[in-house]
Design a protein around this motif. Sequence first.
Motif, short mmCIF file in Angstrom:
data_model
loop_
_atom_site.label_atom_id
_atom_site.label_comp_id
_atom_site.label_asym_id
_atom_site.label_seq_id
_atom_site.Cartn_x
_atom_site.Cartn_y
_atom_site.Cartn_z
N MET A 75 -76.51 43.97 -11.54
CA MET A 75 -75.87 43.62 -10.26
C MET A 75 -75.10 44.82 -9.74
SD MET A 75 -74.50 39.81 -11.22
CE MET A 75 -73.87 39.50 -9.57
N ASP A 110 -71.98 42.88 -3.58
CA ASP A 110 -72.30 41.47 -3.84
C ASP A 110 -71.63 40.56 -2.81
OD1 ASP A 110 -73.83 42.20 -6.00
OD2 ASP A 110 -72.21 41.91 -7.45
N ARG A 113 -78.68 32.38 -8.77
CA ARG A 113 -79.20 33.28 -9.80
C ARG A 113 -80.38 34.09 -9.26
NH1 ARG A 113 -78.55 32.96 -15.11
NH2 ARG A 113 -80.81 33.00 -15.50
N ARG A 114 -81.26 33.44 -8.51
CA ARG A 114 -82.40 34.15 -7.94
C ARG A 114 -81.96 35.25 -6.99
NH1 ARG A 114 -86.63 29.12 -6.61
NH2 ARG A 114 -87.43 28.91 -8.75
N GLY A 144 -79.31 36.96 -7.25
CA GLY A 144 -78.56 37.98 -7.96
C GLY A 144 -77.05 37.89 -7.77
N THR A 198 -75.16 35.82 -9.38
CA THR A 198 -74.60 35.53 -10.70
C THR A 198 -75.69 35.69 -11.73
OG1 THR A 198 -73.47 33.86 -12.07
CG2 THR A 198 -75.11 33.06 -10.50
N GLU A 199 -75.29 36.03 -12.94
CA GLU A 199 -76.22 36.08 -14.06
C GLU A 199 -75.90 34.98 -15.07
OE1 GLU A 199 -75.85 40.01 -15.56
OE2 GLU A 199 -77.01 40.93 -13.93
N ASN A 200 -74.87 34.20 -14.78
CA ASN A 200 -74.46 33.14 -15.69
C ASN A 200 -75.35 31.92 -15.55
OD1 ASN A 200 -72.07 34.07 -17.23
ND2 ASN A 200 -71.21 34.40 -15.20
N GLU A 201 -75.33 31.08 -16.57
CA GLU A 201 -76.12 29.86 -16.57
C GLU A 201 -75.26 28.60 -16.50
OE1 GLU A 201 -78.76 29.87 -19.90
OE2 GLU A 201 -79.81 31.69 -19.26
N ILE A 220 -70.72 30.09 -13.16
CA ILE A 220 -71.35 30.38 -11.87
C ILE A 220 -70.36 30.17 -10.75
CG2 ILE A 220 -73.11 29.59 -10.23
CD1 ILE A 220 -74.90 28.99 -12.65
N ASP A 268 -68.00 33.05 -10.48
CA ASP A 268 -68.63 34.22 -9.86
C ASP A 268 -68.73 34.04 -8.34
OD1 ASP A 268 -68.97 35.43 -12.32
OD2 ASP A 268 -71.07 34.81 -12.54
N SER A 316 -85.65 38.26 -6.52
CA SER A 316 -86.61 37.42 -7.24
C SER A 316 -87.84 37.08 -6.41
CB SER A 316 -85.94 36.12 -7.69
OG SER A 316 -84.80 36.37 -8.48
#
Length: 226
Positions: free
Chosen positions: A1, A7, A152-153, A155, A157-160, A165, A168, A211
């Motif tokens: 990121m 961002d 997430r797609r 970009g 956040t990279e968290n799940e 999330i 972020d 993505s």
Amino acid sequence: MGTKLADQEQATRVVDRLLEAYPESTISLTYSNRLELLIAVMLSAQCTDERVNAVTETLFEKYSSAEAFANADQDELADDIYGITFHNNKSGYIISATTTIVEEHDGAVPDTMSELTDLSGVGRKTANVVLQHGHDIVEGIVVDTHVQRISRRLGLTENERPERIEEDLMELVPESHWQQYTHLLIDHGRAVCTARNPSCEDCVLEDLCPSSKLDHDVDLAANDPW
């Protein structure tokens, strides 16, 4: 990121474009008061809003107060919400939560995150929805499956985990759009950026999305008249 500033600019562009694409975006659950909102959101976990609205149309006629839900027979309430995912578990949560509301809040749905999340079956996501749409209090971003997937797609956040999330996104999305961000991504997730087969060619965010399935070099060559 990239950097945080980059961002933030990305998040702002996302919101601006989605606001233009979905100008009427709003909550799709049907309710007429805070209690109905709370119950509807509890029922909506892992279930479609359309199914919830179909069930609550008669449910709210039968149970018109927190006391009515609290005094309900659990098996009967489970039958009343049959067709809702995990209806047996949710009937128990509803009875327990409304009992707390009656005993500790004089029958009124509380208006703080801590008091709401103390209710059975109510997590931060549900509490955020109730605060935003029931009390006009916005202190976070509702992270449902659409928000999780699309953020997430993109970009952002990279968290799940939804809690991470949300943290972020709260740093990136302009606070004035925290509430609307969720509805915009839900609409976009249903219409375009679906879970299994996103329509990248129809996406207003395609050029912003790392993505994307589209091959830009191939597309440009195909469209080159020379």
